[in-house]
Design an enzyme around this catalytic site. Structure first.
Site, PDB file in Angstrom:
ATOM      1  N   HIS A  61     -27.428   6.049   2.923  1.00 38.53           N
ATOM      2  CA  HIS A  61     -26.423   5.563   3.867  1.00 38.53           C
ATOM      3  C   HIS A  61     -26.783   4.227   4.500  1.00 38.53           C
ATOM      4  CE1 HIS A  61     -24.483   5.197   7.831  1.00 38.53           C
ATOM      5  NE2 HIS A  61     -23.457   5.774   7.249  1.00 38.53           N
ATOM      6  N   HIS A 103     -20.434  16.042   4.169  1.00 36.56           N
ATOM      7  CA  HIS A 103     -20.714  14.643   4.517  1.00 36.56           C
ATOM      8  C   HIS A 103     -22.162  14.303   4.193  1.00 36.56           C
ATOM      9  CE1 HIS A 103     -21.308  11.483   7.874  1.00 36.56           C
ATOM     10  NE2 HIS A 103     -20.555  10.918   6.957  1.00 36.56           N
ATOM     11  N   ASP A 142     -22.918   7.913  -0.043  1.00 36.92           N
ATOM     12  CA  ASP A 142     -22.862   6.466   0.195  1.00 36.92           C
ATOM     13  C   ASP A 142     -23.729   5.771  -0.843  1.00 36.92           C
ATOM     14  OD1 ASP A 142     -21.699   6.726   3.094  1.00 36.92           O
ATOM     15  OD2 ASP A 142     -23.444   8.051   3.032  1.00 36.92           O
ATOM     16  N   GLU A 152     -18.579   6.533  -1.374  1.00 36.33           N
ATOM     17  CA  GLU A 152     -18.308   5.457  -0.413  1.00 36.33           C
ATOM     18  C   GLU A 152     -19.115   4.218  -0.797  1.00 36.33           C
ATOM     19  OE1 GLU A 152     -18.900   6.251   3.810  1.00 36.33           O
ATOM     20  OE2 GLU A 152     -18.807   4.090   4.167  1.00 36.33           O
ATOM     21  N   GLU A 176     -19.310  14.060  -0.100  1.00 30.70           N
ATOM     22  CA  GLU A 176     -19.233  12.608   0.081  1.00 30.70           C
ATOM     23  C   GLU A 176     -20.640  12.039   0.010  1.00 30.70           C
ATOM     24  OE1 GLU A 176     -19.407   8.989   2.893  1.00 30.70           O
ATOM     25  OE2 GLU A 176     -20.492  10.891   3.015  1.00 30.70           O
TER      26      GLU A 176
HETATM   27  O1  G3P Z   1     -16.331   8.447   4.519  1.00 30.58           O
HETATM   28  C1  G3P Z   1     -16.513   9.070   5.725  1.00 30.58           C
HETATM   29  C2  G3P Z   1     -17.818   8.698   6.369  1.00 30.58           C
HETATM   30  O2  G3P Z   1     -18.848   8.862   5.444  1.00 30.58           O
HETATM   31  C3  G3P Z   1     -17.814   7.289   6.890  1.00 30.58           C
HETATM   32  O3  G3P Z   1     -18.840   7.041   7.762  1.00 30.58           O
HETATM   33  O4  G3P Z   1     -20.990   6.003   8.361  1.00 30.58           O
HETATM   34  O5  G3P Z   1     -20.924   8.371   7.660  1.00 30.58           O
HETATM   35  O6  G3P Z   1     -20.574   6.578   6.001  1.00 30.58           O
HETATM   36  P1  G3P Z   1     -20.397   7.008   7.423  1.00 30.58           P
HETATM   37 MG    MG Z   2     -20.173   7.705   4.210  1.00 30.69          MG
END
Ligand code: G3P
Ligand code: MG
Length: 238
Positions: free
Chosen positions: A52, A12, A40, A111, A38
């Site tokens: 993020h 993450h 952002d 994301e 993952e």
């Molecule tokens: O995609 C899973 C997760 O990344 C979503 O929440 O706020 O960590 O981007 P966040």
């Molecule tokens: Mg995310």
């Protein structure tokens, strides 16, 4: 998407529990423990920045809104341990290099965090061949924009609150995954998503017990800040 059908461990924001989140170092550290990450993205002065928050303070030494930066500034701010805010194309290059060295496909979940990120992502991933991709968002309008530009890359609908309308949303987007916050990820909901043929990844899970439980519910995998703690769970599906 998991290429081998086992429970997928997804780093993450890289490996946010043990390295500066959404940085090149963070992604490299995550890849020591798993084959999926993952990140952002926000649009900054015409480029896709991997970060993020919509503001800079929490993860960098800058101040203000990410969207107000000039592209040169991405490389001048400290995003932790001397790392800079990477661009999406730089992260993809890093992952493709690792995929080449390992001679296997790596999984990247992009994301769409900020507005107007769909066109740039659709354009950048057009040339990406050695990664399994999933493009996801809480912003289903942004995902729709992406889908109109790219009809084939797998898409994941994100939920932090449960919505019974998930079926219409997922089917309207021709989505492959419906991803849930751990707070709403009950066995029944995961089962209903999986029974209708979608993958279901759950965020953010940092302990093995919860990961195991979600695997037994049929979840496709988890997003974790601590991929270093999740060894051997990749075969854990119940
Ligand atoms: O995609 C899973 C997760 O990344 C979503 O929440 O706020 O960590 O981007 P966040
Ligand atoms: Mg995310």
């Amino acid at each position: 998407m998991s290429s081998h059908g086992s429970f997928q461990i997804i780093g993450h924001r890289g490996a946010a529990g043990i390295a500066p989140e959404n940085t090149l170092t963070g992604f490299e550290i995550a890849l020591r423990y798993c084959d999926a990450v993952e990140l952002d993205v926000h649009l900054v002065d015409g480029v896709l920045a991997v970060i993020h928050d919509e503001r800079l303070e929490r993860t960098t030494d800058g101040e203000g809104f990410v969207r107000d930066l000039k592209r040169e500034q991405l490389a001048s701010l400290d995003a932790g341990d001397g790392q800079v805010i990477p661009r999406l194309d730089e992260v993809i290059e890093l992952l493709e290099r690792h995929a080449g060295l390992r001679q296997e496909k790596l999984f990247l979940n992009i994301e769409l965090k900020g507005p107007h990120t769909a066109p740039g992502v659709a354009s950048i991933i057009r040339e990406t061949k050695s990664l399994d991709l999933l493009v996801s968002s809480f912003n289903h309008g942004e995902l729709q924009d992406f889908r109109e530009l790219d009809g084939t890359t797998p898409v994941g609908v994100l939920y932090h609150r449960w919505r019974e309308s998930w079926r219409e949303t997922a089917s309207g987007l021709n989505a492959q995954a419906v991803n849930l916050s751990e707070r709403i990820a009950t066995s029944k909901r995961i089962r209903s998503i999986r029974d209708e043929g979608y993958a279901c990844y759950v965020y953010t899970v940092n302990d093995r017990e919860t990961a195991r439980r979600l695997a037994s519910f049929g979840a496709s995998g988890i997003f974790t800040d601590r991929p270093d703690l999740m060894g051997s769970l990749m075969e854990a599906r119940g």
